[in-house]
Design a protein around this motif. Structure first.
Motif, mmCIF file in Angstrom:
data_model
loop_
_atom_site.group_PDB
_atom_site.id
_atom_site.type_symbol
_atom_site.label_atom_id
_atom_site.label_comp_id
_atom_site.label_asym_id
_atom_site.label_seq_id
_atom_site.Cartn_x
_atom_site.Cartn_y
_atom_site.Cartn_z
ATOM 1 N N PRO A 288 20.822 25.788 -28.343
ATOM 2 C CA PRO A 288 19.449 25.952 -27.836
ATOM 3 C C PRO A 288 19.149 27.409 -27.476
ATOM 4 C CG PRO A 288 20.847 24.905 -26.186
ATOM 5 C CD PRO A 288 21.654 24.964 -27.452
ATOM 6 N N PRO A 289 17.856 27.799 -27.480
ATOM 7 C CA PRO A 289 17.463 29.199 -27.229
ATOM 8 C C PRO A 289 17.452 29.569 -25.755
ATOM 9 C CG PRO A 289 15.524 27.880 -27.664
ATOM 10 C CD PRO A 289 16.703 26.956 -27.838
ATOM 11 N N VAL A 290 18.570 29.336 -25.091
ATOM 12 C CA VAL A 290 18.749 29.744 -23.691
ATOM 13 C C VAL A 290 20.083 30.469 -23.597
ATOM 14 C CG1 VAL A 290 17.363 27.846 -22.749
ATOM 15 C CG2 VAL A 290 19.838 27.531 -23.077
ATOM 16 N N CYS A 291 20.456 30.938 -22.422
ATOM 17 C CA CYS A 291 21.737 31.618 -22.266
ATOM 18 C C CYS A 291 22.872 30.680 -22.651
ATOM 19 C CB CYS A 291 21.907 32.079 -20.820
ATOM 20 S SG CYS A 291 23.526 32.848 -20.507
ATOM 21 N N PRO A 292 23.739 31.065 -23.582
ATOM 22 C CA PRO A 292 24.826 30.169 -24.006
ATOM 23 C C PRO A 292 25.842 29.889 -22.900
ATOM 24 C CG PRO A 292 25.087 32.337 -24.983
ATOM 25 C CD PRO A 292 23.740 32.322 -24.337
ATOM 26 N N ASP A 302 16.791 27.637 -12.337
ATOM 27 C CA ASP A 302 15.866 26.920 -13.222
ATOM 28 C C ASP A 302 15.400 27.772 -14.392
ATOM 29 O OD1 ASP A 302 16.054 24.656 -11.681
ATOM 30 O OD2 ASP A 302 14.214 25.019 -10.543
ATOM 31 N N VAL A 303 15.157 29.067 -14.160
ATOM 32 C CA VAL A 303 14.662 29.916 -15.236
ATOM 33 C C VAL A 303 15.679 30.037 -16.366
ATOM 34 C CG1 VAL A 303 15.515 32.109 -14.259
ATOM 35 C CG2 VAL A 303 13.485 32.109 -15.728
ATOM 36 N N CYS A 304 16.962 29.908 -16.049
ATOM 37 C CA CYS A 304 18.013 29.996 -17.068
ATOM 38 C C CYS A 304 17.922 28.837 -18.065
ATOM 39 C CB CYS A 304 19.396 29.997 -16.413
ATOM 40 S SG CYS A 304 19.666 31.319 -15.218
ATOM 41 N N ARG A 305 17.331 27.735 -17.652
ATOM 42 C CA ARG A 305 17.200 26.545 -18.504
ATOM 43 C C ARG A 305 15.964 26.609 -19.387
ATOM 44 N NH1 ARG A 305 18.922 24.755 -13.419
ATOM 45 N NH2 ARG A 305 20.956 23.715 -13.440
ATOM 46 N N GLU A 306 15.141 27.627 -19.171
ATOM 47 C CA GLU A 306 13.857 27.692 -19.864
ATOM 48 C C GLU A 306 13.847 28.647 -21.044
ATOM 49 O OE1 GLU A 306 11.173 28.771 -16.798
ATOM 50 O OE2 GLU A 306 11.420 26.891 -15.669
ATOM 51 N N LYS A 307 14.569 29.762 -20.957
ATOM 52 C CA LYS A 307 14.524 30.759 -22.033
ATOM 53 C C LYS A 307 15.752 31.650 -21.964
ATOM 54 C CE LYS A 307 11.596 33.820 -19.246
ATOM 55 N NZ LYS A 307 10.329 34.575 -19.190
ATOM 56 N N LEU A 308 15.928 32.436 -23.017
ATOM 57 C CA LEU A 308 17.048 33.373 -23.098
ATOM 58 C C LEU A 308 16.666 34.691 -22.433
ATOM 59 C CD1 LEU A 308 19.874 34.065 -24.449
ATOM 60 C CD2 LEU A 308 18.520 35.034 -26.326
ATOM 61 N N PRO A 309 17.495 35.198 -21.513
ATOM 62 C CA PRO A 309 17.180 36.503 -20.910
ATOM 63 C C PRO A 309 17.305 37.632 -21.924
ATOM 64 C CG PRO A 309 19.335 35.731 -20.183
ATOM 65 C CD PRO A 309 18.726 34.607 -20.950
#
Length: 334
Positions: A288-292, A302-309
């Motif tokens: 998924p396109p979030v932090c691996p 929560d923000v880590c579950r939403e998008k990749l930094p």
């Protein structure tokens, strides 16, 4: 600082498998300067080897380099994109300007030919010397990498050498054409600790003597602690952190880097107990396109579950991909 000898820009190498797409290298960028040692570290499957094989354009189906630039500044001053030059030009670059040492020397050495024949062939192809002068050069290289009785061992076959001696031969072959860049892909992993230390010392000595830029791949931060000028930490196909050796060892900001350091023995500080990183590296198919690192990260929010930094420069030359990097006051206590 001078212009980098190699600039990797937004490199993406994917493998198209039946079960889905493996994004083995996903948006990696870095510069390598002349006479600089870049260490690339991370657990198995993080994308380290695929990154350097992409630089050498050794990716085969089902793998494909789908995006990026690999800008190399040649010995004669030209600037080329390795991903876009024809195969015949790439053949001239490999070996003579960019060489690679692999993990298992037996995959690089032909068991049917003597060590000397294989060295001589490389020198003739890339340096255009006659056979007599190529043999002289080959024996000099064997002596340089610490092969005893090089004139005698010139006629030996690979099976007559120990693992450590074979690795020395492979290093001799890689350096025989005085390349501008040497890539070493986990060259000490298969060796015992004593031989590993000897090979690392040899790398340091030869790098300083030849003034070669080096990319050194390992899964063990401890291996490159005394070698690297700059370290890139990879996880799940992405860069997690990039900075000087001091940045990574003493001012690490990414939770993954910090946990890697806690899991290895340290000579610079007393550690009561090593702390292995809980969990397993991600399954790379259709990631998924979030932090691996999200499932294993103690600092996730929560923000880590939403998008990749984004990969952000936090301090000069020190880049981190994290929404919640470790601050200076926290680092001082670990």
């Amino acid at each position: 600082m001078d212009e980098p000898i190699l600039s990797v820009k937004n490199l993406r190498t994917y493998f198209y498998m039946e079960e889905g797409i493996v994004k083995a290298v996903d948006g990696v960028s870095f510069d390598l300067h002349q006479n600089e040692v870049l260490g690339i570290v991370g657990e198995t499957g993080s994308g380290k080897s695929v990154t350097v094989k992409s630089i050498m354009r050794l990716i085969k189906p089902p793998g494909k380099i789908v995006e990026g630039q690999i800008i190399y500044r040649t010995k004669d001053g030209r600037e080329i994109d390795i991903l876009r030059i024809p195969e015949r030009e790439l053949y001239k670059i490999r070996g003579s300007e960019i060489s690679m040492v692999f993990q298992d020397p037996m995959t690089s050495l032909n068991p049917l030919y003597t060590i000397g024949d294989q060295l001589v062939e490389t020198i003739i192809v890339h340096q255009n010397l006659d056979k007599r002068r190529a043999k002289i050069k080959a024996i000099e290289m064997l002596e340089l990498v610490g092969i005893p009785e090089p004139e005698k061992r010139f006629n030996s076959y690979p099976f007559e050498f120990s693992g450590g001696m074979r690795q020395r031969v492979v290093i001799a072959i890689a350096l025989s054409c005085n390349p501008a860049i040497l890539i070493a892909d986990e060259p000490t992993t298969a060796l015992d600790v004593t031989i590993q230390a000897q090979i690392l010392d040899l790398f340091k000595k030869l790098q300083q003597e030849f003034k070669t830029a080096v990319i050194f791949i390992t899964h063990d931060l401890g291996v490159i602690a005394s070698m690297a000028d700059k370290i890139m930490v990879m996880y799940g196909g992405k860069q997690m952190e990039l900075g000087s050796a001091d940045d990574i060892f003493y001012r690490s900001m990414h939770p993954y880097t910090n946990m890697l350091l806690r899991s290895i023995p340290r000579v610079d500080k007393k550690v009561e107990k090593l702390e292995p990183i809980p969990g397993q590296p991600p399954r790379m198919v259709n990631i998924p396109p979030v932090c691996p690192f999200l499932p294993r990260c103690p600092r996730r929010t929560d923000v880590c579950r939403e998008k990749l930094p984004d990969f952000v420069e936090m301090e000069k030359g020190h880049y981190v991909r994290c929404f919640n990097p470790i601050k200076q006051e926290v680092r001082a206590s670990v």
